[in-house]
Design an enzyme around this catalytic site. Structure first.
Site, PDB file in Angstrom:
ATOM      1  N   GLY A   1       0.777  -1.239   0.000  1.00 11.50           N
ATOM      2  CA  GLY A   1       0.000   0.000   0.000  1.00 11.50           C
ATOM      3  C   GLY A   1       0.805   1.284   0.000  1.00 11.50           C
ATOM      4  O   GLY A   1       0.377   2.287   0.568  1.00 11.50           O
ATOM      5  N   SER A   2       1.949   1.295  -0.694  1.00 17.17           N
ATOM      6  CA  SER A   2       2.711   2.556  -0.687  1.00 17.17           C
ATOM      7  C   SER A   2       2.030   3.627  -1.542  1.00 17.17           C
ATOM      8  O   SER A   2       2.081   4.817  -1.208  1.00 17.17           O
ATOM      9  CB  SER A   2       4.153   2.329  -1.141  1.00 17.17           C
TER      10      SER A   2
ATOM     11  N   LEU B   1     -11.276  -7.272 -11.973  1.00 20.08           N
ATOM     12  CA  LEU B   1     -12.689  -6.939 -11.762  1.00 20.08           C
ATOM     13  C   LEU B   1     -13.478  -7.241 -13.025  1.00 20.08           C
ATOM     14  O   LEU B   1     -12.954  -7.135 -14.143  1.00 20.08           O
ATOM     15  CB  LEU B   1     -12.806  -5.462 -11.377  1.00 20.08           C
TER      16      LEU B   1
ATOM     17  N   ASN C   1      -6.609   3.346 -12.021  1.00 25.83           N
ATOM     18  CA  ASN C   1      -5.615   2.321 -11.665  1.00 25.83           C
ATOM     19  C   ASN C   1      -4.234   2.898 -11.931  1.00 25.83           C
ATOM     20  O   ASN C   1      -4.070   3.763 -12.793  1.00 25.83           O
ATOM     21  CB  ASN C   1      -5.818   1.070 -12.524  1.00 25.83           C
TER      22      ASN C   1
ATOM     23  N   HIS D   1      -0.430   1.660 -13.036  1.00 30.96           N
ATOM     24  CA  HIS D   1       0.280   0.522 -13.615  1.00 30.96           C
ATOM     25  C   HIS D   1       1.759   0.886 -13.731  1.00 30.96           C
ATOM     26  O   HIS D   1       2.092   1.966 -14.221  1.00 30.96           O
ATOM     27  CB  HIS D   1      -0.304   0.196 -14.997  1.00 30.96           C
TER      28      HIS D   1
ATOM     29  N   GLU E   1       5.435   6.852  -9.303  1.00 31.55           N
ATOM     30  CA  GLU E   1       4.043   6.485  -9.020  1.00 31.55           C
ATOM     31  C   GLU E   1       3.485   7.353  -7.898  1.00 31.55           C
ATOM     32  O   GLU E   1       2.343   7.822  -7.964  1.00 31.55           O
ATOM     33  CB  GLU E   1       3.951   5.009  -8.620  1.00 31.55           C
TER      34      GLU E   1
HETATM   35  C1  GRF Z   1       2.736  -0.662  -7.756  1.00 25.15           C
HETATM   36  O1  GRF Z   1       3.920  -0.796  -8.464  1.00 25.15           O
HETATM   37  C2  GRF Z   1       1.574  -0.445  -8.673  1.00 25.15           C
HETATM   38  O2  GRF Z   1       1.905   0.285  -9.804  1.00 25.15           O
HETATM   39  C3  GRF Z   1       1.214  -1.844  -9.061  1.00 25.15           C
HETATM   40  O3  GRF Z   1       1.390  -2.604  -7.899  1.00 25.15           O
HETATM   41  C4  GRF Z   1       2.350  -1.961  -7.068  1.00 25.15           C
HETATM   42  C5  GRF Z   1       1.686  -1.718  -5.751  1.00 25.15           C
HETATM   43  O4  GRF Z   1       2.571  -1.190  -4.811  1.00 25.15           O
HETATM   44  N1  GRF Z   1      -0.107  -1.874  -9.626  1.00 25.15           N
HETATM   45  P1  GRF Z   1       2.020  -0.545  -3.492  1.00 25.15           P
HETATM   46  O5  GRF Z   1       1.143  -1.594  -2.809  1.00 25.15           O
HETATM   47  O6  GRF Z   1       1.238   0.681  -3.848  1.00 25.15           O
HETATM   48  O7  GRF Z   1       3.221  -0.230  -2.663  1.00 25.15           O
END
Ligand code: GRF
Length: 218
Positions: free
Chosen positions: A14-15, A96, A110, A112, A177
């Site tokens: 969940g970062s 989903l 989302n 990615h 991200e």
């Molecule tokens: C991230 O790299 C996101 O892009 C992908 O899964 C990973 C989740 O990381 N879909 P986190 O749980 O948000 O740390």
């Protein structure tokens, strides 16, 4: 304008969820994270959310006898209970259904870890290295029934450096991200995003041009 009520769906650490919670602490941010849902009871992100005082729910696929419709009904019920306006998938590892994606069309994002449409699916960093990509990155997009497709709202790029391994590249992308997801959610929550012919317009300007202009999106 009331702040949009956002649920973040996770399966793991969940970062990205934490980055969204952090951004939403700013009173001027147009959205608040009111719910975190995990499909896995052991997801580390649940503890982080609880420590931040955000409501959490677990909707465990296994508990529904692998009945996807029942799982999604439970998920929808949780979203309804918390009067959710926008859903952010953040490392949510369950696909989903088309019905669910369609019901949330235009209101579900989302993130990615690749520059879509390149490297859909899993192991994006390994595949980018194997392909010899010189640039890599992350994409925030609207969710549509096809996986890792849907109108692109924001992208951030990183260079691939000599000597990179998967972990080093993943860490570089993850930092991006954490910047672009709060930005993309802000744009959506402010009502500045429109989808026309499958492409995002931000303030009426194609996202691709908006990203290159000097106009700061904050
Ligand atoms: C991230 O790299 C996101 O892009 C992908 O899964 C990973 C989740 O990381 N879909 P986190 O749980 O948000 O740390």
């Amino acid at each position: 304008m009331p702040r949009k009520r956002v649920a973040v769906l996770i399966s793991g650490r969940g970062s990205n969820m934490a980055a969204l919670i952090e951004a939403a602490k700013d009173k001027n941010y147009p959205a608040e994270i009111v719910l975190v849902v995990s499909n896995r009871p052991e997801a580390g992100g649940l503890l982080v959310a609880e420590a931040e005082g955000v409501a959490t729910e677990v909707v465990d696929y296994a508990e529904f006898g692998k009945d996807r419709a029942a799982f999604e009904r439970a998920l929808q019920a949780a979203l309804d209970r918390h009067r959710i306006d926008i859903v952010c998938l953040a490392g949510f590892m369950r696909i989903l259904s088309a019905d669910f994606a369609t019901a949330w069309r235009g209101r579900m994002l989302n993130i990615h870890p690749a520059l879509l449409p390149a490297f859909k699916g899993l192991d994006t960093h390994r595949r980018a290295l194997e392909a010899g990509a010189t640039t890599h990155g992350a994409t925030v997009h609207f969710v549509v029934p096809e996986m890792d497709s849907g109108p692109i709202l924001a992208q951030g790029t990183v260079p691939v450096l000599a000597g990179d391994d998967e972990a080093a590249l993943a860490a570089r992308v993850l930092a991006v991200e954490h910047r672009i997801y709060p930005l993309a959610l802000k744009l959506l929550a402010e009502g500045r995003v429109r989808v026309v012919d499958g492409r995002c317009l931000i303030d009426g300007v194609p996202a691709v041009l908006a990203a290159r202009s000097q106009r700061p999106f904050n």
